[in-house]
Structures are given as C-alpha cells and as structure tokens.
Design an enzyme around this catalytic site. Sequence first.
Site, PDB file in Angstrom:
ATOM      1  N   HIS A 130      46.660  33.633  32.023  1.00  0.00           N
ATOM      2  CA  HIS A 130      46.065  34.531  33.009  1.00  0.00           C
ATOM      3  C   HIS A 130      45.026  33.765  33.809  1.00  0.00           C
ATOM      4  O   HIS A 130      44.350  32.874  33.285  1.00  0.00           O
ATOM      5  CB  HIS A 130      45.423  35.739  32.324  1.00  0.00           C
ATOM      6  CG  HIS A 130      44.962  36.791  33.294  1.00  0.00           C
ATOM      7  ND1 HIS A 130      45.837  37.566  34.014  1.00  0.00           N
ATOM      8  CD2 HIS A 130      43.714  37.176  33.670  1.00  0.00           C
ATOM      9  CE1 HIS A 130      45.155  38.394  34.795  1.00  0.00           C
ATOM     10  NE2 HIS A 130      43.871  38.176  34.607  1.00  0.00           N
ATOM     11  N   HIS A 175      40.388  39.478  39.771  1.00  0.00           N
ATOM     12  CA  HIS A 175      41.747  39.149  39.354  1.00  0.00           C
ATOM     13  C   HIS A 175      42.664  40.352  39.522  1.00  0.00           C
ATOM     14  O   HIS A 175      42.219  41.478  39.750  1.00  0.00           O
ATOM     15  CB  HIS A 175      41.753  38.682  37.894  1.00  0.00           C
ATOM     16  CG  HIS A 175      41.400  39.768  36.906  1.00  0.00           C
ATOM     17  ND1 HIS A 175      42.070  39.939  35.718  1.00  0.00           N
ATOM     18  CD2 HIS A 175      40.446  40.743  36.919  1.00  0.00           C
ATOM     19  CE1 HIS A 175      41.551  40.960  35.050  1.00  0.00           C
ATOM     20  NE2 HIS A 175      40.557  41.457  35.762  1.00  0.00           N
ATOM     21  N   CYS A 191      48.663  37.906  38.605  1.00  0.00           N
ATOM     22  CA  CYS A 191      47.405  37.143  38.595  1.00  0.00           C
ATOM     23  C   CYS A 191      47.496  35.850  39.385  1.00  0.00           C
ATOM     24  O   CYS A 191      46.652  35.559  40.236  1.00  0.00           O
ATOM     25  CB  CYS A 191      46.955  36.874  37.161  1.00  0.00           C
ATOM     26  SG  CYS A 191      48.026  35.774  36.214  1.00  0.00           S
TER      27      CYS A 191
END
Length: 201
Positions: free
Chosen positions: A147, A159, A93
């Site tokens: 994240h 993402h 990520c």
Amino acid sequence: MLSCALLLGSAQAQQLPTAALPAQAAASQGSAQPASDVVSRFLIERGILGQAANEGLLGQVRDKASELVLSSMNFLGVPYKRGGNSAESGFDCSGFTRHIFEMSVGLVLPRRADEQAKLSSLLPIKKDELKPGDLVFFNTMRRTFSHVGIYVGDGKFIHSPRAGGKVRVEDMRDAYWAKRFTGARRADLGADKGVSATALN
C-alpha cells in the site's frame, strides 16, 4: 496487479470536503504567497495539520512538493477502484500516487505500489526524516510495500484506502498504520519534468 484493499474501522477514516480547495488555489494565484504558505494554510483549515506544526512545515516543504500535496487535496472524496488511475474512474492506492506525481511534477511512476518502492531513482527515507510529498509505504496485505500514499506533514498522509472507501487523509501514528509502515521514498523533484521514472530504473 496488487490490490490495496484494507480492513479498516470507520473510526480511522478522516474524510474531508473538496470544495474549499479550488478557492484556496485561486486565492493563491492572486497573491505573492509561496506555495508552502498556501499548503500550510489549507491543511490547518481542514484540520489536517496542527497549528503548532505550521512553522516546522513551512521550513521543510519544497515548492514542487507543495504543489504536489496541494494537487493531491483536489482528489479528496474520489472513490476507490481497484486498478483505477483517474478521478473519473476512481483510484487504487498506486494509481492515485502515480496520477498525482505525473500531473503535478511530471514524474511518471511505475503502476504498482511495490514497483514504486523498489524504483532505484527514488531515495529511501527514514520515518523521522519525512517531508511533505514523500511516498509512504505500508504492509496491508501481508506483503511489504502493498500500500502507498503521499505524506502531507504533521504525521499524516493522503491515500486511496480500500474498496468502498474514498481518497482521504489519515494519521500514520494511528496503531493500524504505525505497525504496518514499511518505508518511505523521496523523488528528486528538481529533475526535469516529463522524465519517466520507469526509464531511470
């Protein structure tokens, strides 16, 4: 290094084809249309942005943010790889967000999601003030800012999700993401390119 592995149901995933984007980008180069128009049209055609939200998006997208969002769409479908930071090897990520910001606007972000969230040169943004190009953070591993993705408009973000997944767009309003949202940050995209954000911290 933080892992961005997530336990998601496949029903949440919205995988999108990548082939249409280069054609869109090429078309935009041959016209006088602003970058925001290109981004909006692309997001609508891909079903990422609702037609009703188009007018609002046009009003809020900045040129550099438009370039950033459009650039990120080039990587739809690239596989997740823990520690990955390139299209060839795959992305995790934070590797994805770091690559997009450096490639599209020349801003070098820290490597980890939590470091990106804590960067003093990025402005904290409320959820109801999000604009395309903002970084959005989630608690997916019982750790705040574990994240990160990039907001693209209309409540959605792009993402690199988890092991076995691919870069994709998802809706922040889905229950999984809504309850795990921990904040957003905005870069000063008017700053000179080539400046490392890590040096400003």
